[in-house]
Design a protein around this motif. Structure first.
Motif, PDB file in Angstrom:
ATOM      1  N   UNK A 229     -12.894  19.620  11.108  1.00 50.66           N
ATOM      2  CA  UNK A 229     -12.352  19.414   9.766  1.00 50.66           C
ATOM      3  C   UNK A 229     -11.095  18.522   9.786  1.00 50.66           C
ATOM      4  N   UNK A 230     -10.093  18.923  10.624  1.00 46.80           N
ATOM      5  CA  UNK A 230      -8.814  18.200  10.573  1.00 46.80           C
ATOM      6  C   UNK A 230      -8.917  16.790  11.158  1.00 46.80           C
ATOM      7  N   UNK A 231      -9.814  16.624  12.136  1.00 46.98           N
ATOM      8  CA  UNK A 231      -9.940  15.274  12.700  1.00 46.98           C
ATOM      9  C   UNK A 231     -10.416  14.296  11.633  1.00 46.98           C
ATOM     10  N   UNK A 232     -11.408  14.727  10.871  1.00 47.95           N
ATOM     11  CA  UNK A 232     -11.935  13.859   9.817  1.00 47.95           C
ATOM     12  C   UNK A 232     -10.849  13.618   8.762  1.00 47.95           C
ATOM     13  N   UNK A 233     -10.224  14.701   8.296  1.00 49.56           N
ATOM     14  CA  UNK A 233      -9.205  14.566   7.237  1.00 49.56           C
ATOM     15  C   UNK A 233      -8.051  13.663   7.679  1.00 49.56           C
ATOM     16  N   UNK A 234      -7.584  13.870   8.909  1.00 45.11           N
ATOM     17  CA  UNK A 234      -6.421  13.107   9.383  1.00 45.11           C
ATOM     18  C   UNK A 234      -6.760  11.624   9.541  1.00 45.11           C
ATOM     19  N   UNK A 235      -7.963  11.334  10.024  1.00 46.54           N
ATOM     20  CA  UNK A 235      -8.359   9.919  10.171  1.00 46.54           C
ATOM     21  C   UNK A 235      -8.477   9.274   8.792  1.00 46.54           C
ATOM     22  N   UNK A 236      -9.127   9.976   7.869  1.00 45.26           N
ATOM     23  CA  UNK A 236      -9.265   9.433   6.511  1.00 45.26           C
ATOM     24  C   UNK A 236      -7.878   9.167   5.927  1.00 45.26           C
ATOM     25  N   UNK A 237      -6.944  10.092   6.148  1.00 48.07           N
ATOM     26  CA  UNK A 237      -5.586   9.935   5.609  1.00 48.07           C
ATOM     27  C   UNK A 237      -4.885   8.690   6.153  1.00 48.07           C
ATOM     28  N   UNK A 238      -4.903   8.519   7.481  1.00 50.28           N
ATOM     29  CA  UNK A 238      -4.148   7.379   8.028  1.00 50.28           C
ATOM     30  C   UNK A 238      -4.808   6.045   7.705  1.00 50.28           C
ATOM     31  N   UNK A 239      -6.138   6.053   7.660  1.00 50.49           N
ATOM     32  CA  UNK A 239      -6.832   4.790   7.372  1.00 50.49           C
ATOM     33  C   UNK A 239      -6.622   4.404   5.910  1.00 50.49           C
ATOM     34  N   UNK A 240      -6.777   5.369   5.005  1.00 53.22           N
ATOM     35  CA  UNK A 240      -6.609   5.000   3.591  1.00 53.22           C
ATOM     36  C   UNK A 240      -5.141   4.746   3.252  1.00 53.22           C
ATOM     37  N   UNK A 249     -11.492  -0.449  11.277  1.00 54.76           N
ATOM     38  CA  UNK A 249     -10.917   0.108  12.511  1.00 54.76           C
ATOM     39  C   UNK A 249     -11.746  -0.357  13.703  1.00 54.76           C
ATOM     40  N   UNK A 250     -11.065  -0.804  14.753  1.00 52.13           N
ATOM     41  CA  UNK A 250     -11.780  -1.347  15.916  1.00 52.13           C
ATOM     42  C   UNK A 250     -12.079  -0.285  16.967  1.00 52.13           C
ATOM     43  N   UNK A 251     -11.176   0.706  17.096  1.00 53.16           N
ATOM     44  CA  UNK A 251     -11.397   1.723  18.133  1.00 53.16           C
ATOM     45  C   UNK A 251     -10.756   3.048  17.719  1.00 53.16           C
ATOM     46  N   UNK A 353      -9.230  -4.101  -6.238  1.00 50.21           N
ATOM     47  CA  UNK A 353     -10.536  -4.054  -5.569  1.00 50.21           C
ATOM     48  C   UNK A 353     -10.444  -3.323  -4.238  1.00 50.21           C
ATOM     49  N   UNK A 354      -9.354  -3.602  -3.515  1.00 51.15           N
ATOM     50  CA  UNK A 354      -9.189  -2.946  -2.222  1.00 51.15           C
ATOM     51  C   UNK A 354      -9.006  -1.436  -2.405  1.00 51.15           C
ATOM     52  N   UNK A 355      -8.234  -1.066  -3.448  1.00 51.97           N
ATOM     53  CA  UNK A 355      -8.043   0.369  -3.723  1.00 51.97           C
ATOM     54  C   UNK A 355      -9.392   1.029  -4.021  1.00 51.97           C
ATOM     55  N   UNK A 356     -10.235   0.321  -4.768  1.00 56.33           N
ATOM     56  CA  UNK A 356     -11.550   0.870  -5.109  1.00 56.33           C
ATOM     57  C   UNK A 356     -12.413   1.018  -3.858  1.00 56.33           C
ATOM     58  N   UNK A 357     -12.276   0.027  -2.986  1.00 59.01           N
ATOM     59  CA  UNK A 357     -13.051   0.047  -1.734  1.00 59.01           C
ATOM     60  C   UNK A 357     -12.648   1.267  -0.891  1.00 59.01           C
ATOM     61  N   UNK A 358     -11.340   1.512  -0.798  1.00 55.78           N
ATOM     62  CA  UNK A 358     -10.830   2.644  -0.020  1.00 55.78           C
ATOM     63  C   UNK A 358     -11.264   3.955  -0.665  1.00 55.78           C
ATOM     64  N   UNK A 359     -11.159   4.035  -2.009  1.00 44.76           N
ATOM     65  CA  UNK A 359     -11.527   5.261  -2.717  1.00 44.76           C
ATOM     66  C   UNK A 359     -13.014   5.555  -2.532  1.00 44.76           C
ATOM     67  N   UNK A 360     -13.847   4.516  -2.571  1.00 44.55           N
ATOM     68  CA  UNK A 360     -15.291   4.709  -2.413  1.00 44.55           C
ATOM     69  C   UNK A 360     -15.594   5.226  -1.007  1.00 44.55           C
ATOM     70  N   UNK A 361     -14.895   4.694  -0.043  1.00 42.13           N
ATOM     71  CA  UNK A 361     -15.121   5.148   1.343  1.00 42.13           C
ATOM     72  C   UNK A 361     -14.697   6.609   1.527  1.00 42.13           C
ATOM     73  N   UNK A 362     -13.544   6.967   0.940  1.00 42.38           N
ATOM     74  CA  UNK A 362     -13.043   8.359   1.015  1.00 42.38           C
ATOM     75  C   UNK A 362     -14.082   9.313   0.424  1.00 42.38           C
ATOM     76  N   UNK A 363     -14.597   8.938  -0.759  1.00 39.97           N
ATOM     77  CA  UNK A 363     -15.552   9.810  -1.456  1.00 39.97           C
ATOM     78  C   UNK A 363     -16.823   9.949  -0.622  1.00 39.97           C
TER      79      UNK A 363
END
Ligand code: COA
Length: 395
Positions: A229-240, A249-251, A353-363
């Motif tokens: 759970x936290x790994x996914x949440x934390x990655x989503x947080x730092x990327x968005x 993300x490359x790696x 547009x970028x905000x929408x792209x990030x929001x779509x990925x989060x969802x």
């Protein structure tokens, strides 16, 4: 005002020579190579020799990191030592290391955040760098878990190993370094990974030692659930937080605790597995040393190139978790970390547009995680039922 960036200018790792394989462990406790490999992905781990301890391992990794950075220990301003297995409760391992390195002008502190300690340390170091206070900081993650493990407990002893990884974080004018971070803790879950008998709460007694209460006790299933759970949440947080999506993300360098945990998290994130560093098969879980060992291997294998965006993510005793997004410097930095950047549109529209792209990925990621949870909720009772039937039939 000058803007300073944190930059990793040196790195080094060390693992003890002695290798303990799953087959060796099967001679010690009721387990098998097949069980360990299929449930964890671990094949072998390194174990410290007699006389080898946390600080002596950290020293070897740190000396290599200094050499790569092209500086001496006397140039260090600060040492941040992430570890839960210090040589002594007092004096701190950080001061012992400072002395043995000859880091005469450096401050030194231990950072205890379980397996998340190195990522916590990297984020902490970057703050001292970005404010302009310090020039060079050594961040080292080292563990001698073979000391903390109950070698008669098959639930834990198959998981852990010893090792050390270190980096030099330096002040730079080159854009990049730490871009975003997420540090977290769920102390209510603390008893899921505990050494009950060592500490100020109660005296250590011969009876407690007899019951191995001075060794690691763990609720593996609880940690498994927490970790995915936290790994996914934390990655989503730092990327968005960086205005990016996972495709940028490359790696990903995850804490190496269990390959199944990594696989599940990676599936939920929708990341191609080729973008994830996995070396758990050779080292097991080395706690605070796990992420720096993986980072060093990635660098030595040429898997990190200038301009690459890396996410380091960990979880551990506490229970804690930590993630950071790091942009590797060394070449011309990408002007705009945004894929819609080349479109001939206004700045405001581009940002929207970028905000929408990030929001779509989060969802999308959240939906994938929910689907995976629902599948688990159905599969787990079925699995337990099947196991029960098999047991009753004596199979
Ligand atoms: N060899 C053989 N059998 C073992 C075993 C071993 N080394 N360790 C446990 N088992 C047995 C259990 O006793 C249990 O038997 P039972 O069903 O008869 O009771 C069975 O295997 C399954 O145990 P379970 O706990 O369901 O296994 P699992 O699939 O959850 O895997 C872990 C166990 C520990 C590998 C897994 O839960 C895990 O990795 N958790 C996270 C731990 C972690 O990351 N800790 C460090 C945090 S930084």
């Amino acid at each position: 005002m000058t803007t300073y960036y944190s930059k990793i200018t040196g790195w080094g790792m060390y693992v003890p020579e002695r290798v303990l394989t799953n087959h060796d462990l099967a001679q010690m406790v009721d387990t098998s190579d097949e069980w360990i490999v299929t449930r964890t992905g671990i094949r072998e781990r390194h174990i410290a020799a007699d006389g080898e301890a946390t600080v002596s391992m950290a020293l070897k990794a740190s000396e290599k990191a200094l050499e790569v950075a092209g500086i001496t220990a006397a140039d260090l301003d600060l040492i941040i030592f992430a570890s839960s297995t210090p040589d002594y409760l007092c004096p701190p391992a950080s001061s012992l290391l400072q002395d043995r390195l000859g880091a005469t002008k450096a401050g030194a502190m231990v950072l205890v955040a379980g397996c998340s300690g190195f990522v916590y340390g990297l984020v902490t170091a970057s703050q001292f760098i970005q404010t302009g206070l310090y020039q060079h900081i050594l961040v080292v993650g080292t563990e001698k878990l073979s000391w903390a493990v109950d070698w008669s407990d098959r639930n834990t002893c198959v998981l852990f190993g010893d090792g050390a990884g270190a980096v030099i974080v330096s002040r730079s004018l080159e854009p990049g370094g730490l871009i975003s971070a997420r540090l977290g803790s769920e102390g209510a879950e603390g008893d899921a990974l505990i050494v009950p008998a060592i500490g100020s709460i109660e005296p250590l007694t011969p009876e407690k030692i007899e019951r191995n209460e001075h060794k690691i006790r763990m609720d593996g299933r609880r940690i498994f659930k927490f970790a995915t759970q936290v790994m996914v949440d934390a990655v989503v947080d730092v990327v968005s937080a960086a205005g990016l999506t996972i495709n940028d993300i490359d790696l990903i360098i995850p804490h190496q605790a269990n390959e199944r945990i990594i696989d599940l998290a990676v599936r939920r994130l929708g990341v191609d597995r080729s973008k994830v560093l996995i070396n758990i098969d050779r080292y097991g879980n080395t706690s605070a040393a796990s992420v720096p060992l993986a980072l060093c291997e990635a660098l030595d294998q040429g898997r990190i190139q200038p301009g690459d965006r890396i996410v380091m993510v960990a979880f551990g005793a506490g229970l804690t978790y930590a993630a950071c997004l790091w942009e590797w410097q060394g070449a011309e930095t990408r002007e705009e970390p945004i894929l819609v950047s080349n479109w001939p549109i206004s700045e405001t529209l581009r940002e929207r547009l970028q905000q929408m792209r990030v929001a779509a990925w989060r969802a999308q990621t959240e939906a994938r995680a929910k689907l995976s949870d629902a599948t688990m909720a159905v599969m787990l009772p079925l699995y337990t039922f099947r196991k029960g039937v098999k047991k009753r039939l004596g199979k």
